[in-house]
Design an enzyme around this catalytic site. Structure first.
Site, PDB file in Angstrom:
ATOM      1  N   MET A  11     -11.855  51.446  48.470  1.00 63.35           N
ATOM      2  CA  MET A  11     -12.251  50.576  47.601  1.00 63.35           C
ATOM      3  C   MET A  11     -12.481  49.273  48.603  1.00 63.35           C
ATOM      4  O   MET A  11     -12.022  48.877  49.594  1.00 63.35           O
ATOM      5  CB  MET A  11     -11.092  50.024  46.694  1.00 63.35           C
ATOM      6  CG  MET A  11     -10.825  51.545  45.576  1.00 63.35           C
ATOM      7  SD  MET A  11     -10.083  51.001  44.111  1.00 63.35           S
ATOM      8  CE  MET A  11     -11.072  50.443  43.259  1.00 63.35           C
ATOM      9  N   LYS A  15     -19.228  50.241  50.152  1.00 64.01           N
ATOM     10  CA  LYS A  15     -20.070  51.536  49.992  1.00 64.01           C
ATOM     11  C   LYS A  15     -21.355  51.032  49.331  1.00 64.01           C
ATOM     12  O   LYS A  15     -22.560  51.611  49.675  1.00 64.01           O
ATOM     13  CB  LYS A  15     -19.311  52.428  49.075  1.00 64.01           C
ATOM     14  CG  LYS A  15     -18.119  53.060  49.633  1.00 64.01           C
ATOM     15  CD  LYS A  15     -17.410  54.283  48.886  1.00 64.01           C
ATOM     16  CE  LYS A  15     -16.688  53.658  47.590  1.00 64.01           C
ATOM     17  NZ  LYS A  15     -15.680  52.671  47.630  1.00 64.01           N
ATOM     18  N   GLU A  84     -20.800  55.842  43.013  1.00 62.89           N
ATOM     19  CA  GLU A  84     -19.629  56.295  42.569  1.00 62.89           C
ATOM     20  C   GLU A  84     -19.586  57.685  42.185  1.00 62.89           C
ATOM     21  O   GLU A  84     -19.461  58.210  41.009  1.00 62.89           O
ATOM     22  CB  GLU A  84     -19.599  55.610  40.926  1.00 62.89           C
ATOM     23  CG  GLU A  84     -19.682  53.956  41.166  1.00 62.89           C
ATOM     24  CD  GLU A  84     -18.285  53.772  41.990  1.00 62.89           C
ATOM     25  OE1 GLU A  84     -17.600  54.272  42.300  1.00 62.89           O
ATOM     26  OE2 GLU A  84     -18.408  52.420  41.917  1.00 62.89           O
ATOM     27  N   CYS A 144      -1.957  45.572  56.663  1.00 64.52           N
ATOM     28  CA  CYS A 144      -1.826  45.745  58.241  1.00 64.52           C
ATOM     29  C   CYS A 144      -2.969  45.969  58.893  1.00 64.52           C
ATOM     30  O   CYS A 144      -4.199  45.903  58.181  1.00 64.52           O
ATOM     31  CB  CYS A 144      -0.596  46.819  58.897  1.00 64.52           C
ATOM     32  SG  CYS A 144      -1.331  48.397  58.522  1.00 64.52           S
ATOM     33  N   GLU A 167      -9.138  54.956  35.587  1.00 71.84           N
ATOM     34  CA  GLU A 167      -9.092  53.736  34.975  1.00 71.84           C
ATOM     35  C   GLU A 167      -9.774  52.748  35.794  1.00 71.84           C
ATOM     36  O   GLU A 167      -9.240  52.124  36.750  1.00 71.84           O
ATOM     37  CB  GLU A 167      -7.776  53.332  34.601  1.00 71.84           C
ATOM     38  CG  GLU A 167      -7.127  54.167  33.679  1.00 71.84           C
ATOM     39  CD  GLU A 167      -5.737  53.704  33.477  1.00 71.84           C
ATOM     40  OE1 GLU A 167      -5.116  53.098  32.686  1.00 71.84           O
ATOM     41  OE2 GLU A 167      -4.728  54.258  34.247  1.00 71.84           O
ATOM     42  N   TYR A 174      -5.803  47.428  42.164  1.00 74.75           N
ATOM     43  CA  TYR A 174      -5.941  48.482  43.328  1.00 74.75           C
ATOM     44  C   TYR A 174      -6.262  47.902  44.708  1.00 74.75           C
ATOM     45  O   TYR A 174      -7.056  46.870  44.701  1.00 74.75           O
ATOM     46  CB  TYR A 174      -7.308  49.363  43.123  1.00 74.75           C
ATOM     47  CG  TYR A 174      -7.373  50.273  41.812  1.00 74.75           C
ATOM     48  CD1 TYR A 174      -6.634  51.375  41.811  1.00 74.75           C
ATOM     49  CD2 TYR A 174      -7.860  49.695  40.720  1.00 74.75           C
ATOM     50  CE1 TYR A 174      -6.366  52.179  40.648  1.00 74.75           C
ATOM     51  CE2 TYR A 174      -7.688  50.495  39.636  1.00 74.75           C
ATOM     52  CZ  TYR A 174      -6.907  51.583  39.535  1.00 74.75           C
ATOM     53  OH  TYR A 174      -7.097  52.149  38.537  1.00 74.75           O
ATOM     54  N   HIS A 181       1.874  52.269  54.302  1.00 77.11           N
ATOM     55  CA  HIS A 181       1.943  51.394  53.151  1.00 77.11           C
ATOM     56  C   HIS A 181       1.678  51.705  51.705  1.00 77.11           C
ATOM     57  O   HIS A 181       2.399  51.419  50.968  1.00 77.11           O
ATOM     58  CB  HIS A 181       1.023  50.194  53.538  1.00 77.11           C
ATOM     59  CG  HIS A 181       1.487  49.215  54.621  1.00 77.11           C
ATOM     60  ND1 HIS A 181       1.121  48.693  55.474  1.00 77.11           N
ATOM     61  CD2 HIS A 181       2.645  48.476  54.396  1.00 77.11           C
ATOM     62  CE1 HIS A 181       1.785  47.912  56.109  1.00 77.11           C
ATOM     63  NE2 HIS A 181       2.647  47.641  55.489  1.00 77.11           N
TER      64      HIS A 181
HETATM   65 ZN   LIG Z   1      -0.813  49.269  56.342  1.00 82.28          ZN
END
Ligand SMILES: [Zn+2]
Length: 187
Positions: A11, A15, A84, A144, A167, A174, A181
């Site tokens: 995300m 794109k 998409e 990071c 969703e 998001y 992570h």
């Molecule tokens: Zn990271």
């Protein structure tokens, strides 16, 4: 030889900007471009592709009820760009393959690879299996400097790994993150 190309990214990895500038470049060169998008993504209203910096243009929204082969055959553009694409079903990806091989039209698809649960989207799964060319649009982890490879979902600030696959949400829910992570929930 026409080609089926899959450009995937996390995300916020630009794109849609990439799609819009590709369309612009083709049109500058005198080519015609048809843009399709999944009808599931209603973030910005039906029938438009909008990048996060606000550029917008008209598209045709499709889902598994639309016979995209017939649609594309009637319009017969030089290029088909699909936004998409992850949200499209196998049946639509198979029709896009026929567009490439039988109509010899290049099809360039843009989408996510995996959902927040770490599972491949249906459209992405079939593109990975069949695309002539697969390219990654890279972006950096929200926490990071590593490359983002996963999508971490937050509900009321808490990382979550279960729930419905689709969703559609914005920036608050998001984050694109690295694997470490992702599994550490952003900590
Ligand atoms: Zn990271």
């Amino acid at each position: 030889m026409a080609k089926l190309i899959f450009k995937y990214g996390q995300m916020n990895s630009s794109k849609t900007m990439n799609l819009l500038s590709t369309a612009h470049n083709f049109e500058e060169g005198g080519k015609t471009v048809l843009i399709l998008t999944s009808s599931i993504d209603n973030r910005y209203g039906v029938g438009k592709v909008t990048s996060r910096i606000g550029i917008q243009r008209d598209t045709i929204s499709v889902d598994e009820s639309v016979r995209v082969y017939k649609l594309i055959e009637e319009i017969y553009p030089d290029y088909v760009l699909v936004d998409e694409v992850s949200f499209l079903k196998k049946v639509t990806i198979m029709e896009l393959i026929k567009v490439v091989d039988e109509l010899t039209i290049d099809v360039i698809c843009y989408g996510l690879l995996k959902d927040f649960r770490g599972e491949l989207f249906e459209g992405s799964y079939h593109l990975l299996a069949h695309a002539d060319k697969i390219e990654e649009i890279k972006t950096t982890c929200h926490f990071c400097k590593k490359k983002a490879t996963h999508i971490l979902k937050f509900i009321e600030g808490k990382p979550t790994y279960t729930g419905e696959q689709i969703e559609v949400g914005g920036n608050d829910t998001y984050k694109s993150v690295c694997r470490q992570h992702y599994f550490e929930g952003g900590n």
